[in-house]
Design a protein around this motif. Structure first.
Motif, PDB file in Angstrom:
ATOM      1  N   ARG A 155       0.836  -1.209   0.000  1.00 46.96           N
ATOM      2  CA  ARG A 155       0.000   0.000   0.000  1.00 46.96           C
ATOM      3  C   ARG A 155       0.870   1.259   0.000  1.00 46.96           C
ATOM      4  O   ARG A 155       0.591   2.227  -0.725  1.00 46.96           O
ATOM      5  N   GLN A 156       1.940   1.248   0.791  1.00 49.48           N
ATOM      6  CA  GLN A 156       2.826   2.408   0.837  1.00 49.48           C
ATOM      7  C   GLN A 156       3.551   2.605  -0.490  1.00 49.48           C
ATOM      8  O   GLN A 156       3.814   3.740  -0.905  1.00 49.48           O
ATOM      9  N   ILE A 157       3.895   1.508  -1.161  1.00 56.86           N
ATOM     10  CA  ILE A 157       4.531   1.627  -2.471  1.00 56.86           C
ATOM     11  C   ILE A 157       3.615   2.368  -3.437  1.00 56.86           C
ATOM     12  O   ILE A 157       4.043   3.268  -4.175  1.00 56.86           O
ATOM     13  N   ARG A 161       4.413   6.065  -5.127  1.00 60.26           N
ATOM     14  CA  ARG A 161       4.451   6.201  -6.580  1.00 60.26           C
ATOM     15  C   ARG A 161       3.463   7.271  -7.049  1.00 60.26           C
ATOM     16  O   ARG A 161       3.792   8.135  -7.885  1.00 60.26           O
ATOM     17  N   THR A 162       2.255   7.253  -6.490  1.00 64.28           N
ATOM     18  CA  THR A 162       1.242   8.241  -6.872  1.00 64.28           C
ATOM     19  C   THR A 162       1.668   9.647  -6.469  1.00 64.28           C
ATOM     20  O   THR A 162       1.519  10.606  -7.236  1.00 64.28           O
ATOM     21  N   ALA A 163       2.217   9.797  -5.264  1.00 61.13           N
ATOM     22  CA  ALA A 163       2.624  11.112  -4.776  1.00 61.13           C
ATOM     23  C   ALA A 163       3.761  11.694  -5.610  1.00 61.13           C
ATOM     24  O   ALA A 163       3.766  12.886  -5.937  1.00 61.13           O
ATOM     25  N   LEU A 164       4.728  10.861  -5.974  1.00 60.15           N
ATOM     26  CA  LEU A 164       5.852  11.345  -6.776  1.00 60.15           C
ATOM     27  C   LEU A 164       5.403  11.705  -8.194  1.00 60.15           C
ATOM     28  O   LEU A 164       5.884  12.687  -8.775  1.00 60.15           O
ATOM     29  N   GLN A 165       4.508  10.936  -8.745  1.00 62.72           N
ATOM     30  CA  GLN A 165       4.005  11.257 -10.087  1.00 62.72           C
ATOM     31  C   GLN A 165       3.166  12.531 -10.074  1.00 62.72           C
ATOM     32  O   GLN A 165       3.192  13.304 -11.034  1.00 62.72           O
ATOM     33  N   ALA A 166       2.431  12.771  -8.988  1.00 70.03           N
ATOM     34  CA  ALA A 166       1.605  13.975  -8.876  1.00 70.03           C
ATOM     35  C   ALA A 166       2.415  15.192  -8.453  1.00 70.03           C
ATOM     36  O   ALA A 166       1.881  16.308  -8.408  1.00 70.03           O
ATOM     37  N   LEU A 173       5.264  14.646   1.217  1.00 70.64           N
ATOM     38  CA  LEU A 173       6.216  13.551   1.036  1.00 70.64           C
ATOM     39  C   LEU A 173       6.889  13.186   2.353  1.00 70.64           C
ATOM     40  O   LEU A 173       7.190  12.019   2.598  1.00 70.64           O
ATOM     41  N   ARG A 174       7.122  14.190   3.197  1.00 70.49           N
ATOM     42  CA  ARG A 174       7.756  13.920   4.498  1.00 70.49           C
ATOM     43  C   ARG A 174       6.897  12.976   5.335  1.00 70.49           C
ATOM     44  O   ARG A 174       7.415  12.097   6.037  1.00 70.49           O
ATOM     45  N   ILE A 175       5.579  13.129   5.261  1.00 68.70           N
ATOM     46  CA  ILE A 175       4.675  12.236   5.995  1.00 68.70           C
ATOM     47  C   ILE A 175       4.837  10.797   5.497  1.00 68.70           C
ATOM     48  O   ILE A 175       4.895   9.850   6.289  1.00 68.70           O
ATOM     49  N   LEU A 176       4.946  10.616   4.182  1.00 71.78           N
ATOM     50  CA  LEU A 176       5.104   9.276   3.621  1.00 71.78           C
ATOM     51  C   LEU A 176       6.466   8.683   3.979  1.00 71.78           C
ATOM     52  O   LEU A 176       6.582   7.479   4.244  1.00 71.78           O
ATOM     53  N   VAL A 177       7.511   9.519   3.994  1.00 72.19           N
ATOM     54  CA  VAL A 177       8.847   9.033   4.360  1.00 72.19           C
ATOM     55  C   VAL A 177       8.864   8.571   5.814  1.00 72.19           C
ATOM     56  O   VAL A 177       9.397   7.503   6.144  1.00 72.19           O
ATOM     57  N   GLU A 178       8.260   9.356   6.703  1.00 76.64           N
ATOM     58  CA  GLU A 178       8.204   8.963   8.114  1.00 76.64           C
ATOM     59  C   GLU A 178       7.384   7.682   8.289  1.00 76.64           C
ATOM     60  O   GLU A 178       7.723   6.834   9.126  1.00 76.64           O
ATOM     61  N   GLN A 323      14.224  12.869  -2.429  1.00 82.88           N
ATOM     62  CA  GLN A 323      15.142  11.754  -2.675  1.00 82.88           C
ATOM     63  C   GLN A 323      14.835  10.584  -1.735  1.00 82.88           C
ATOM     64  O   GLN A 323      14.867   9.423  -2.153  1.00 82.88           O
ATOM     65  N   ALA A 324      14.546  10.889  -0.476  1.00 85.78           N
ATOM     66  CA  ALA A 324      14.221   9.831   0.481  1.00 85.78           C
ATOM     67  C   ALA A 324      12.943   9.096   0.070  1.00 85.78           C
ATOM     68  O   ALA A 324      12.846   7.872   0.202  1.00 85.78           O
ATOM     69  N   ALA A 325      11.958   9.850  -0.435  1.00 87.79           N
ATOM     70  CA  ALA A 325      10.722   9.214  -0.899  1.00 87.79           C
ATOM     71  C   ALA A 325      11.007   8.279  -2.066  1.00 87.79           C
ATOM     72  O   ALA A 325      10.497   7.150  -2.121  1.00 87.79           O
ATOM     73  N   ARG A 326      11.830   8.736  -2.995  1.00 91.11           N
ATOM     74  CA  ARG A 326      12.202   7.867  -4.120  1.00 91.11           C
ATOM     75  C   ARG A 326      13.004   6.662  -3.637  1.00 91.11           C
ATOM     76  O   ARG A 326      12.906   5.555  -4.183  1.00 91.11           O
ATOM     77  N   GLY A 327      13.824   6.862  -2.582  1.00 89.83           N
ATOM     78  CA  GLY A 327      14.595   5.756  -2.033  1.00 89.83           C
ATOM     79  C   GLY A 327      13.717   4.682  -1.416  1.00 89.83           C
ATOM     80  O   GLY A 327      13.934   3.482  -1.633  1.00 89.83           O
ATOM     81  N   PHE A 328      12.709   5.085  -0.644  1.00 87.55           N
ATOM     82  CA  PHE A 328      11.796   4.108  -0.045  1.00 87.55           C
ATOM     83  C   PHE A 328      10.961   3.414  -1.125  1.00 87.55           C
ATOM     84  O   PHE A 328      10.635   2.231  -0.993  1.00 87.55           O
ATOM     85  N   LEU A 329      10.613   4.141  -2.178  1.00 86.68           N
ATOM     86  CA  LEU A 329       9.899   3.506  -3.286  1.00 86.68           C
ATOM     87  C   LEU A 329      10.782   2.445  -3.945  1.00 86.68           C
ATOM     88  O   LEU A 329      10.315   1.331  -4.237  1.00 86.68           O
ATOM     89  N   ALA A 330      12.052   2.779  -4.176  1.00 89.17           N
ATOM     90  CA  ALA A 330      12.972   1.812  -4.787  1.00 89.17           C
ATOM     91  C   ALA A 330      13.173   0.604  -3.873  1.00 89.17           C
ATOM     92  O   ALA A 330      13.239  -0.538  -4.350  1.00 89.17           O
TER      93      ALA A 330
END
Length: 353
Positions: A155-157, A161-166, A173-178, A323-330
């Motif tokens: 679900r977080q993935i 992905r949706t947040a970065l595309q939008a 994004l900080r909320i998603l990273v935390e 970058q951290a958001a993209r890192g957690f997605l990867a």
């Protein structure tokens, strides 16, 4: 030069005007204001007093008091932020309710597992070496919790992905990273409980897919390898970021080597203890000594998970929020692909012998 006949009427006219003005002066000196009263009355009749509260603002005042476009945009942004905050709060409440239901279901399943374990323990059938076959409730709980953890990670993935595309704001994004950090911290906490229940089960990686077990290291992933996966997806880095990531990777490698050497020594010591004096008949004493040594194995798992957690936290500190958001997605995509690879490997067509 004017003639006497024309000069006399002109002088008479000037005299009358002067005499008229003098009469006005005498009237003011005598205090007689009757001459000005009619003017005041006429003025009062023509002009009526209007309170200030009833006077409508002029067009220029209305333009001055009118909110600027910048203020209107700020108000609109505040309204949108409040709306998103309400939506997040609603989603959080729904998530809590869903977690409560899952917890209740988990407790019911655990209770059934305990009852089943008691039944098997009291049955006449026994396991290997005549020991009663029991169900480890701690491991059963871990397997169910880990299945829910996989669902939450997927679900977080999708959210990342949706947040970065939008191209959402860094605050969102900080909320998603935390949330990503909290997710992995929860996994390490679950594994600590599972290690207390059965450290062999956790070390073996039975709870993971076959492709994940191929990269298994002390009950989980190697932090240095995860850094390699993440950095490839967030480049380019600044010179300072590149330096800090290299230092973090080197520190992780050194700690991994130290923990690996400790596990190897423990394994060698355990093997020698179990193999010594096989024919002496001192079986119970050897098993007691082996169990004492295995308590150190649980400590190694705890240290390895602590290293994983510290590496993730340092990675978030070094990188920007995006970058951290993209890192957690990867990172999530990496584990997802390993699980998909395991499924494809298990479902591959096999030639008949």
């Amino acid at each position: 030069m004017n003639s006497p006949s024309t000069e006399l009427p002109a002088r008479m006219e000037i005299y009358e005007q002067f005499h008229h003005i003098s009469r006005w002066g005498d009237a003011f000196e005598d205090g007689d204001d009757s001459t000005v009263v009619p003017a005041d009355v006429r003025l009062k009749n023509k002009v009526e007093y209007i309170p200030c509260e009833q006077v409508e603002p002029s067009i220029s005042d209305q333009e001055t008091n009118k909110p600027s476009d910048k203020t209107q945009r700020r108000l609109a942004q505040n309204r949108e932020a409040a709306r998103k905050c309400r939506l997040r709060k609603k989603a959080y409440v729904q998530q809590l309710e869903s977690s409560r239901l899952k917890l209740a279901q988990l407790e019911q399943e655990l209770e059934r597992a305990r009852q089943q374990g008691i039944y098997i323990s009291g049955a006449s059938d026994t396991g290997s070496f005549g020991l009663p076959a029991t169900v480890n409730s701690g491991i059963a709980a871990f397997e169910m919790e880990y299945a829910h953890w996989i669902e939450e990670q997927n679900r977080q993935i999708c959210e990342l992905r949706t947040a970065l595309q939008a191209n959402v704001t860094d605050k969102e994004l900080r909320i998603l990273v935390e949330s990503g950090l909290i997710l992995y911290c929860n996994l390490f906490s679950m594994k600590a409980d599972a290690a207390k229940a059965d450290v062999f089960y956790l070390i073996s990686g039975i709870w993971r897919t076959s492709a994940e077990r191929f990269f298994q290291w002390i009950g989980g992933f190697r932090p240095s390898e995860i850094l390699n996966v993440v950095v490839q997806q967030i480049e380019p880095l600044t010179d300072q970021q590149h330096l800090e990531v290299c230092n973090l990777r080197q520190s992780s490698l050194q700690t991994e080597d130290a923990l690996s050497q400790g596990v190897d020594k423990l394994q060698q010591s355990l093997a020698e203890g179990v193999a010594s004096d096989l024919c002496s008949g001192n079986y119970r004493a050897q098993m007691v000594a082996a169990i004492d040594k295995l308590e150190a194995l649980e400590n190694f798992v705890s240290q390895a998970d602590h290293l994983r957690q510290q590496t993730l936290q340092q990675m978030v500190r070094i990188l920007t929020t995006r970058q951290a958001a993209r890192g957690f997605l990867a990172l999530g995509e990496h584990f997802h692909r390993l699980r998909a690879l395991s499924s494809l490997w298990g479902a591959r067509p096999r030639e008949d012998a």
